[in-house]
Design a protein around this motif. Structure first.
Motif, PDB file in Angstrom:
ATOM      1  N   LEU A  17       0.784  -1.231   0.000  1.00  0.00           N
ATOM      2  CA  LEU A  17       0.000   0.000   0.000  1.00  0.00           C
ATOM      3  C   LEU A  17       0.817   1.284   0.000  1.00  0.00           C
ATOM      4  N   GLU A  18       2.097   1.213   0.294  1.00  0.00           N
ATOM      5  CA  GLU A  18       2.910   2.416   0.473  1.00  0.00           C
ATOM      6  C   GLU A  18       3.588   2.827  -0.835  1.00  0.00           C
ATOM      7  N   GLU A  19       3.356   4.079  -1.249  1.00  0.00           N
ATOM      8  CA  GLU A  19       3.945   4.577  -2.489  1.00  0.00           C
ATOM      9  C   GLU A  19       5.355   5.120  -2.298  1.00  0.00           C
ATOM     10  N   GLU A  20       5.728   5.433  -1.064  1.00  0.00           N
ATOM     11  CA  GLU A  20       7.072   5.954  -0.790  1.00  0.00           C
ATOM     12  C   GLU A  20       7.733   5.132   0.320  1.00  0.00           C
ATOM     13  N   PRO A  21       8.055   3.880   0.012  1.00  0.00           N
ATOM     14  CA  PRO A  21       8.623   3.016   1.059  1.00  0.00           C
ATOM     15  C   PRO A  21       9.933   3.538   1.632  1.00  0.00           C
ATOM     16  N   HIS A  22      10.710   4.260   0.824  1.00  0.00           N
ATOM     17  CA  HIS A  22      11.977   4.783   1.340  1.00  0.00           C
ATOM     18  C   HIS A  22      11.747   5.742   2.501  1.00  0.00           C
TER      19      HIS A  22
END
Length: 201
Positions: A17-22
């Motif tokens: 679900l996360e678009e910015e895992p970094h």
């Protein structure tokens, strides 16, 4: 709870679900560093460290269903609660959801139904862990990972959070300072920030 399996389950939801895992992985790393640095003050243990890490990894998944943004913290909590977890118990899930929910906007309040339903001890845990996540999230305000690490000096009246960075990070300090309100209240100390430049090897 099997820690390895539980963490893998958290990571799977984050990756789905996360678009910015970094960003969330970096925020989680900073939050856990703060937790470790403040261990003598908060007295929490490994289960709470895991809850903080999990909440940090999942605190922004609400963006996947709240594209306008303002309510994404509440949506993150809802998604954590509604997940069918195989390796996390109900108490862990609820505390993780609430820590994620309070990463922004208003701090925990007894007017909030889910928070009021917790025991006093659980409320205090949520307050302490959310306080650390709020600061960690602020320290990656630009999602550029400019703050690479933290260390904390604890004195009777102040927490001095030293930031390791080779970049200008006034934006991150401003965001973290703004979000340090809960930490100041929970730990009964003023919160200050300083920058320690990274050594060149």
């Amino acid at each position: 709870m099997n820690g390895t399996d539980a963490r893998e389950e958290v990571m799977a939801l984050m990756q789905a679900l996360e678009e910015e895992p970094h960003h969330v992985q970096h925020a989680a790393a900073l939050a856990v560093q703060l937790f470790d640095e403040l261990e003598s003050l908060h007295g929490l243990g490994d289960p709470d460290r895991f809850i903080l890490e999990g909440a940090s990894l999942l605190h922004d998944i609400g963006w996947s269903v709240a594209q306008d943004g303002p309510g994404h913290h509440r949506q993150s909590a809802r998604l954590i609660r509604e997940r069918t977890w195989q390796h996390l118990g109900p108490e862990t899930v609820e505390l993780m959801a609430q820590v994620a929910r309070y990463h922004r906007k208003s701090p925990p309040d007894l007017e909030h139904e889910e928070f009021a339903a917790l025991s006093p001890a659980e409320r205090h845990r949520v307050q302490q862990l959310a306080a650390l996540l709020r600061i960690a999230d602020g320290l990656d305000r630009g999602h550029q990972r400019h703050v690479t690490g933290v260390s904390v000096e604890i004195t009777p009246g102040r927490l001095l959070i030293s930031l390791h960075s080779s970049h200008p990070c006034s934006r991150e300090i401003g965001a973290a300072a703004k979000k340090s309100d809960l930490a100041a209240a929970v730990f009964h100390r003023a919160i200050a920030f300083a920058v320690l430049p990274e050594s060149k090897s």
